[in-house]
Design an enzyme around this catalytic site. Structure first.
Site, mmCIF file in Angstrom:
data_model
loop_
_atom_site.group_PDB
_atom_site.id
_atom_site.type_symbol
_atom_site.label_atom_id
_atom_site.label_comp_id
_atom_site.label_asym_id
_atom_site.label_seq_id
_atom_site.Cartn_x
_atom_site.Cartn_y
_atom_site.Cartn_z
ATOM 1 N N GLY A 12 26.606 -8.913 0.027
ATOM 2 C CA GLY A 12 27.913 -8.765 -0.616
ATOM 3 C C GLY A 12 28.180 -7.342 -1.081
ATOM 4 N N ASP A 13 29.450 -7.072 -1.415
ATOM 5 C CA ASP A 13 29.879 -5.777 -1.948
ATOM 6 C C ASP A 13 29.655 -4.619 -0.981
ATOM 7 O OD1 ASP A 13 30.521 -7.144 -4.283
ATOM 8 O OD2 ASP A 13 28.533 -6.808 -5.154
ATOM 9 N N LYS A 16 33.964 -4.649 2.087
ATOM 10 C CA LYS A 16 34.825 -5.453 2.984
ATOM 11 C C LYS A 16 36.299 -5.232 2.655
ATOM 12 C CE LYS A 16 32.687 -9.139 1.529
ATOM 13 N NZ LYS A 16 31.575 -8.563 0.762
ATOM 14 N N GLY A 40 34.887 -9.925 -5.323
ATOM 15 C CA GLY A 40 35.596 -8.810 -5.932
ATOM 16 C C GLY A 40 35.698 -7.728 -4.879
ATOM 17 N N HIS A 41 36.890 -7.525 -4.356
ATOM 18 C CA HIS A 41 37.072 -6.578 -3.257
ATOM 19 C C HIS A 41 37.956 -5.438 -3.735
ATOM 20 C CE1 HIS A 41 36.223 -10.013 -0.119
ATOM 21 N NE2 HIS A 41 35.263 -9.852 -1.007
ATOM 22 N N THR A 142 27.975 -15.629 -10.601
ATOM 23 C CA THR A 142 29.085 -14.888 -11.202
ATOM 24 C C THR A 142 29.702 -15.647 -12.382
ATOM 25 O OG1 THR A 142 30.624 -15.887 -9.647
ATOM 26 C CG2 THR A 142 29.678 -13.764 -9.014
ATOM 27 N N GLN A 237 31.743 -12.711 0.066
ATOM 28 C CA GLN A 237 30.287 -12.747 0.023
ATOM 29 C C GLN A 237 29.727 -12.210 1.348
ATOM 30 O OE1 GLN A 237 31.952 -15.940 -1.226
ATOM 31 N NE2 GLN A 237 32.110 -14.522 -2.915
ATOM 32 N N ARG A 318 24.059 -3.526 -9.930
ATOM 33 C CA ARG A 318 23.531 -4.069 -8.669
ATOM 34 C C ARG A 318 22.126 -3.519 -8.426
ATOM 35 N NH1 ARG A 318 29.069 -2.301 -5.822
ATOM 36 N NH2 ARG A 318 30.383 -4.027 -6.459
ATOM 37 N N LEU A 345 28.052 6.020 3.276
ATOM 38 C CA LEU A 345 27.105 6.994 3.819
ATOM 39 C C LEU A 345 27.023 8.203 2.895
ATOM 40 C CD1 LEU A 345 25.283 7.518 6.311
ATOM 41 C CD2 LEU A 345 27.181 8.812 7.303
ATOM 42 N N GLY A 428 33.637 7.483 1.476
ATOM 43 C CA GLY A 428 34.214 7.549 0.139
ATOM 44 C C GLY A 428 35.059 6.302 -0.068
HETATM 45 P P1 GDP Z 1 33.414 -5.879 -1.164
HETATM 46 O O1 GDP Z 1 33.109 -6.992 -2.104
HETATM 47 O O2 GDP Z 1 32.603 -5.964 0.096
HETATM 48 O O3 GDP Z 1 34.870 -5.714 -0.873
HETATM 49 O O4 GDP Z 1 32.936 -4.545 -1.885
HETATM 50 P P2 GDP Z 1 33.242 -4.128 -3.425
HETATM 51 O O5 GDP Z 1 34.650 -3.695 -3.529
HETATM 52 O O6 GDP Z 1 32.763 -5.179 -4.357
HETATM 53 O O7 GDP Z 1 32.225 -2.943 -3.599
HETATM 54 C C1 GDP Z 1 32.269 -1.802 -2.798
HETATM 55 C C2 GDP Z 1 32.513 -0.591 -3.713
HETATM 56 O O8 GDP Z 1 32.260 0.605 -2.992
HETATM 57 C C3 GDP Z 1 33.949 -0.495 -4.181
HETATM 58 O O9 GDP Z 1 33.947 0.062 -5.464
HETATM 59 C C4 GDP Z 1 34.583 0.467 -3.183
HETATM 60 O O10 GDP Z 1 35.687 1.162 -3.725
HETATM 61 C C5 GDP Z 1 33.440 1.409 -2.924
HETATM 62 N N1 GDP Z 1 33.386 2.002 -1.583
HETATM 63 C C6 GDP Z 1 33.758 1.456 -0.396
HETATM 64 N N2 GDP Z 1 33.447 2.286 0.612
HETATM 65 C C7 GDP Z 1 32.867 3.371 0.071
HETATM 66 C C8 GDP Z 1 32.298 4.563 0.614
HETATM 67 O O11 GDP Z 1 32.249 4.788 1.812
HETATM 68 N N3 GDP Z 1 31.768 5.444 -0.283
HETATM 69 C C9 GDP Z 1 31.784 5.223 -1.626
HETATM 70 N N4 GDP Z 1 31.238 6.137 -2.405
HETATM 71 N N5 GDP Z 1 32.306 4.113 -2.166
HETATM 72 C C10 GDP Z 1 32.828 3.194 -1.324
HETATM 73 P P1 IMO Z 2 31.952 -10.153 -2.567
HETATM 74 O O1 IMO Z 2 32.951 -10.955 -1.770
HETATM 75 C C1 IMO Z 2 28.011 -9.919 -4.367
HETATM 76 C C2 IMO Z 2 26.225 -13.703 -5.719
HETATM 77 C C3 IMO Z 2 26.023 -13.873 -7.208
HETATM 78 C C4 IMO Z 2 24.824 -14.799 -7.227
HETATM 79 C C5 IMO Z 2 25.083 -15.706 -6.036
HETATM 80 C C6 IMO Z 2 25.742 -17.036 -6.383
HETATM 81 O O2 IMO Z 2 32.587 -9.285 -3.588
HETATM 82 O O3 IMO Z 2 30.999 -9.453 -1.692
HETATM 83 P P2 IMO Z 2 28.203 -17.719 -7.148
HETATM 84 O O4 IMO Z 2 28.970 -17.309 -8.368
HETATM 85 O O5 IMO Z 2 28.884 -17.436 -5.869
HETATM 86 O O6 IMO Z 2 27.719 -19.145 -7.228
HETATM 87 O O7 IMO Z 2 26.864 -16.818 -7.219
HETATM 88 O O8 IMO Z 2 25.935 -14.985 -5.163
HETATM 89 N N1 IMO Z 2 27.609 -13.356 -5.315
HETATM 90 C C7 IMO Z 2 27.999 -12.134 -4.910
HETATM 91 N N2 IMO Z 2 27.326 -10.977 -4.853
HETATM 92 N N3 IMO Z 2 29.280 -9.979 -3.929
HETATM 93 C C8 IMO Z 2 29.958 -11.141 -3.963
HETATM 94 O O9 IMO Z 2 31.187 -11.278 -3.419
HETATM 95 C C9 IMO Z 2 29.338 -12.280 -4.499
HETATM 96 N N4 IMO Z 2 29.730 -13.553 -4.701
HETATM 97 C C10 IMO Z 2 28.660 -14.209 -5.188
HETATM 98 O O10 IMO Z 2 25.749 -12.635 -7.825
HETATM 99 O O11 IMO Z 2 23.652 -14.071 -6.966
HETATM 100 MG MG MG Z 3 32.548 -7.275 -4.100
#
Ligand code: GDP
Ligand code: IMO
Ligand code: MG
Length: 437
Positions: A12-13, A16, A40-41, A142, A237, A318, A345, A428
């Site tokens: 995750g994170d 996306k 959380g995107h 979460t 996720q 994280r 990167l 970035g």
């Molecule tokens: P998601 O859940 O997959 O949509 O990812 P999140 O938004 O939770 O977490 C990714 C974080 O990295 C966010 O704060 C983005 O703004 C940031 N981000 C995405 N791409 C880049 C990158 O190439 N470089 C940096 N430094 N940050 C990035």
């Molecule tokens: P995005 O879409 C990162 C993790 C939680 C926990 C496990 C189960 O932003 O990538 P839940 O509340 O779903 O029952 O928690 O999954 N988790 C994530 N970790 N990014 C997420 O979503 C996540 N959604 C759930 O931290 O370990």
């Molecule tokens: Mg996220």
């Protein structure tokens, strides 16, 4: 036109939201098919779409804005893109209305969204039950009530978006389910305090905001495909958190892999053309569970600070580690990735060398395949290939050849190991900080 899938390739994170936002500049629909507010995107724009008009030159002069999507598909920031919340989601209606309001404020207009009849309602008692059961602390979830909401769905006692269209039966069903939970948890003051009529009426009132948007999204999406519209599916996720294929029980309760599009949106696999896996150039994980390449100590802290690795939904720090190609190979196989988007990167700049796991050592054997069994993973030692690092910051790089030689080699090494092209490199958070190939 075949649809595009964007799926998390690690825990995750991965970024996306950013990748989906970029692809949706051209898309007609952006569809979420799994999860709920656990996602959380974060999207960082350098412009405010509703103010853009057609004067492209002026875009860059507008200040950067950010939006954290939890339920609404990230493409819905664009005027051209309709957001769809698929049947595979669990939707907290209070959070939905809040997010709709916030997005309207940013866009200056109502986002165009539709919600599936079959999406389940995540209601205020779900997080309470998660806490009472102890799963929130045991798994470090979460705390949004995701597990209990999906369990209600599987037990066939859940309430769905379509129920909101039939007020009388909705109130009766809600009364029954609350009665059931009050019986199971007689000592819980929080659960006893829910008055089903009051909660039900509040929900019905609240749902007036989006009631007309609750539709048959299967038909909507199939009509769109037949008309040649472009659909982007936005996974929440990621594969290693997938209920079936992840590191069970340290997973979420939905399907975060490609199959989730079929079960969570009603679009079959042969309508999806590009399948883009999103991976960070290193690895992170929030919450408990095995993480073979985790870095303990100052280097892990360095990555956390450089990458601002704190949860978009919960703010939790994280856990950080090196890139794990054993895990990525497994995830690519599961999803049938046609390409990879590699994010963050830029965060690796300044390291002398960058270890990448290419295999695991397990009880004296070398494993090239990811064993998705916690007991085994806890005893896997990564075998690292150490690649040279680079000093230069990457912000400002616009083409592959702008990257330092060592960064280019890092990309090529991953492509060779996974036998997969990396079509997008993100350097970035901003929407213009990318190299397309
Ligand atoms: P998601 O859940 O997959 O949509 O990812 P999140 O938004 O939770 O977490 C990714 C974080 O990295 C966010 O704060 C983005 O703004 C940031 N981000 C995405 N791409 C880049 C990158 O190439 N470089 C940096 N430094 N940050 C990035
Ligand atoms: P995005 O879409 C990162 C993790 C939680 C926990 C496990 C189960 O932003 O990538 P839940 O509340 O779903 O029952 O928690 O999954 N988790 C994530 N970790 N990014 C997420 O979503 C996540 N959604 C759930 O931290 O370990
Ligand atoms: Mg996220």
């Amino acid at each position: 036109m075949p649809a595009v899938a964007v799926l998390g390739a690690q825990w995750g994170d991965e970024g996306k939201g950013k990748v989906v936002h970029l692809l949706c500049r051209e898309a007609d629909f952006c569809v979420r098919f799994n999860g709920g507010t656990n996602a959380g995107h974060r999207v960082v724009t350098s412009r405010v779409p509703s103010l853009v008009g057609d004067g492209a030159e002026s875009d860059s002069e507008l200040p950067a804005q950010e939006f954290k999507f939890h339920l609404i598909p990230s493409g819905a920031l664009h005027e051209n893109c309709t957001g769809v919340l698929g049947n595979g989601m669990v939707v907290d209606p209070y959070a939905l209305v809040q997010e709709l309001n916030a997005l309207r404020e940013l866009r200056g207009s109502d986002p165009d969204i539709y919600i599936s009849y079959g999406a389940h309602l995540l209601l205020p008692y779900h997080p309470i039950i998660e806490r009472l059961e102890g799963s929130q602390s045991a798994l470090d979830t979460t705390a949004k009530g995701i597990g209990p909401a999906y369990r209600d769905k599987a037990a066939r006692i859940g309430l769905r978006m379509s129920d909101l269209l039939f007020p009388q039966t909705f109130l009766e069903k809600l009364d029954k389910i609350l009665e059931r939970y009050r019986r199971i948890w007689p000592e819980s003051k929080e659960l006893q305090q829910f008055e089903s009529q009051e909660l039900g009426e509040d929900l019905l009132r609240l749902s007036e905001v989006f009631r007309e948007r609750i539709v048959d999204t299967v038909q909507l999406l199939h009509d769109a495909l037949d008309q040649g519209k472009l659909i982007v599916f936005e996974g929440a996720q990621a594969a290693l958190l997938d209920l079936d294929f992840g590191t069970y029980p340290y997973v979420t309760s939905s399907t975060a892999t490609i199959g989730g599009i079929g079960s969570g949106a009603g679009v079959p696999p042969n309508r999806v053309g590009r399948i883009i896996g999103v991976a960070k150039a290193y690895t992170t994980r929030v919450g408990h569970g095995p993480f073979p390449t985790e870095i303990h100590g100052p280097l892990g802290e360095h990555l956390r600070q450089q990458g601002h690795e704190f949860g978009t939904t919960t703010g939790r720090p994280r856990r950080c580690g090196w890139l794990d190609l054993v895990a990525l190979r497994y995830v690519s196989k599961l999803n049938g990735f046609t390409e990879l988007a590699l994010t963050k990167l830029d965060v690796l700049s300044g390291l002398f060398e960058i270890p990448v796991a290419t295999a695991y050592r397990y009880h004296g054997r070398t494993l090239y395949e990811f064993p998705a069994v916690c007991e085994m993973l806890h005893e896997c030692e990564p075998i690292y290939e150490r690649l040279p690092g680079w000093k230069e910051p990457l912000q400002g790089c616009q083409t592959f050849s702008d990257l330092p030689r060592a960064a280019q080699d890092y990309i090529r090494f991953i492509e060779d190991e996974l036998n997969l092209p990396i079509s997008l490199i993100s350097v970035g958070p901003g929407e213009d900080e990318n190299l397309w190939r």
